[in-house]
Design a protein around this motif. Structure first.
Motif, PDB file in Angstrom:
ATOM      1  N   ASP A  27      -6.944   0.700  -1.425  1.00 49.14           N
ATOM      2  CA  ASP A  27      -7.481   0.271   0.508  1.00 49.14           C
ATOM      3  C   ASP A  27      -8.038  -1.127   0.192  1.00 49.14           C
ATOM      4  N   ARG A  62       0.816  -1.115   0.042  1.00 43.22           N
ATOM      5  CA  ARG A  62      -0.398  -0.336  -0.014  1.00 43.22           C
ATOM      6  C   ARG A  62       0.951   1.560  -0.474  1.00 43.22           C
ATOM      7  N   LEU A  63       1.878   1.221   0.649  1.00 43.05           N
ATOM      8  CA  LEU A  63       3.188   2.371   1.042  1.00 43.05           C
ATOM      9  C   LEU A  63       2.980   2.638  -0.653  1.00 43.05           C
ATOM     10  N   SER A  74      -4.916   3.960   3.522  1.00 42.30           N
ATOM     11  CA  SER A  74      -4.236   5.007   4.021  1.00 42.30           C
ATOM     12  C   SER A  74      -4.643   6.510   3.923  1.00 42.30           C
ATOM     13  N   GLY A  84       1.954   2.154  -3.427  1.00 44.02           N
ATOM     14  CA  GLY A  84       0.845   2.343  -4.240  1.00 44.02           C
ATOM     15  C   GLY A  84       0.594   0.948  -5.272  1.00 44.02           C
ATOM     16  N   ALA A 135      -3.095   9.276   4.496  1.00 43.98           N
ATOM     17  CA  ALA A 135      -2.012   9.963   3.781  1.00 43.98           C
ATOM     18  C   ALA A 135      -2.849  11.656   3.774  1.00 43.98           C
ATOM     19  N   ARG A 139      -4.749  12.703   7.671  1.00 43.38           N
ATOM     20  CA  ARG A 139      -3.692  12.402   8.805  1.00 43.38           C
ATOM     21  C   ARG A 139      -4.999  12.634  10.078  1.00 43.38           C
ATOM     22  N   ARG A 163       3.328   5.509   8.789  1.00 44.80           N
ATOM     23  CA  ARG A 163       3.522   5.925   7.587  1.00 44.80           C
ATOM     24  C   ARG A 163       1.939   6.739   7.146  1.00 44.80           C
ATOM     25  N   TRP A 164       1.284   6.426   7.712  1.00 40.24           N
ATOM     26  CA  TRP A 164      -0.281   7.107   7.469  1.00 40.24           C
ATOM     27  C   TRP A 164      -0.782   6.277   6.934  1.00 40.24           C
ATOM     28  N   VAL A 165      -0.499   4.073   6.854  1.00 39.32           N
ATOM     29  CA  VAL A 165      -0.787   3.178   6.311  1.00 39.32           C
ATOM     30  C   VAL A 165      -1.792   2.371   7.284  1.00 39.32           C
ATOM     31  N   THR A 166      -2.626   2.135   7.842  1.00 42.98           N
ATOM     32  CA  THR A 166      -3.140   1.335   8.844  1.00 42.98           C
ATOM     33  C   THR A 166      -2.770   0.207   8.935  1.00 42.98           C
TER      34      THR A 166
END
Length: 218
Positions: free
Chosen positions: A34, A27-28, A95, A30, A97, A100, A149-152
């Motif tokens: 989700d 996911r980070l 994400s 790309g 992102a 936030r 880094r804002w991915v759960t």
């Protein structure tokens, strides 16, 4: 992009955690959108990152072995809990992102479970000062999340048809009997629930909630 649903079936906790981390990296980078992962774990007590969580394990190692329960430390938020057959665990890899906003995300996870339980005729709610989803003083779902880094990752555990006796070996989520007890969908309905149906409800509700979230961010 619509939320992707992955049903992993029955998994060992540590194997599923490794696979989950792979999805986070994808996911980070790309490589995927989700995603909501649904699974049932083999019986395991997981100890979260909260200070002193390990003190809430009430069983000795030989007792764990005799019951066939594994023990795993993990980096999610929260205390100690049980995962196992008859419980649906959901791992959203989403994400955040753009927003936030972890608090808004947690409210979405809570609402997801509340809405699904409502579809089954159970009026669930939040409780001030306590995590998870409740029916009065009976906890039916646990929530513990982490973010990279804002991915759960990590997520929720919804008790469907599980053996509630497994919670007797711990102080679940650090909640004492005076604060509340643990319940399941089958215990509340008085009959076994259809696990596949509950998964379908979770998938449909998650797609709706997080699609609405995407539209609100555009």
């Amino acid at each position: 992009m619509p939320l992707t649903i992955e049903d992993w079936g029955r998994t060992a906790y540590e194997d599923a955690f490794a696979r989950q981390l792979e999805r986070v990296e994808q996911r980070l980078d790309g490589e995927i959108g989700d995603t909501l992962i649904l699974t049932e774990h083999e019986s395991v007590y997981t100890i979260g990152a909260r200070h002193g969580a390990e003190k809430h394990l009430l069983l000795a190692p030989d007792a764990l072995a005799s019951r066939g329960i594994q023990l795993a430390k993990t980096n999610r938020g929260g205390d100690i809990t049980w995962h196992g057959p008859g419980q649906i665990v959901g791992y959203p890899v989403i994400s955040l992102a753009r927003t936030r906003d972890l608090h808004a995300y947690l409210r979405k996870i809570e609402q997801l479970i509340i809405n699904v339980l409502g579809s089954l005729g159970l009026a669930a709610s939040r409780r001030d000062g306590l995590t998870g989803i409740w029916l009065d003083r009976r906890k039916i779902a646990a929530i513990g999340v982490a973010v990279k880094r804002w991915v759960t990752y990590h997520g929720f555990a919804l008790n469907v048809n599980c053996d509630l006796g497994n919670f007797g070996g711990i102080v679940p989520c650090g909640i004492t009997p005076a604060e509340g007890t643990v319940t399941s969908i089958s215990a509340e309905l008085g009959c076994e629930a259809d696990l596949a149906e509950v998964k379908q409800l979770l998938a449909a509700e998650a797609q709706e909630l997080f699609r609405a979230n995407d539209q609100s961010e555009d």
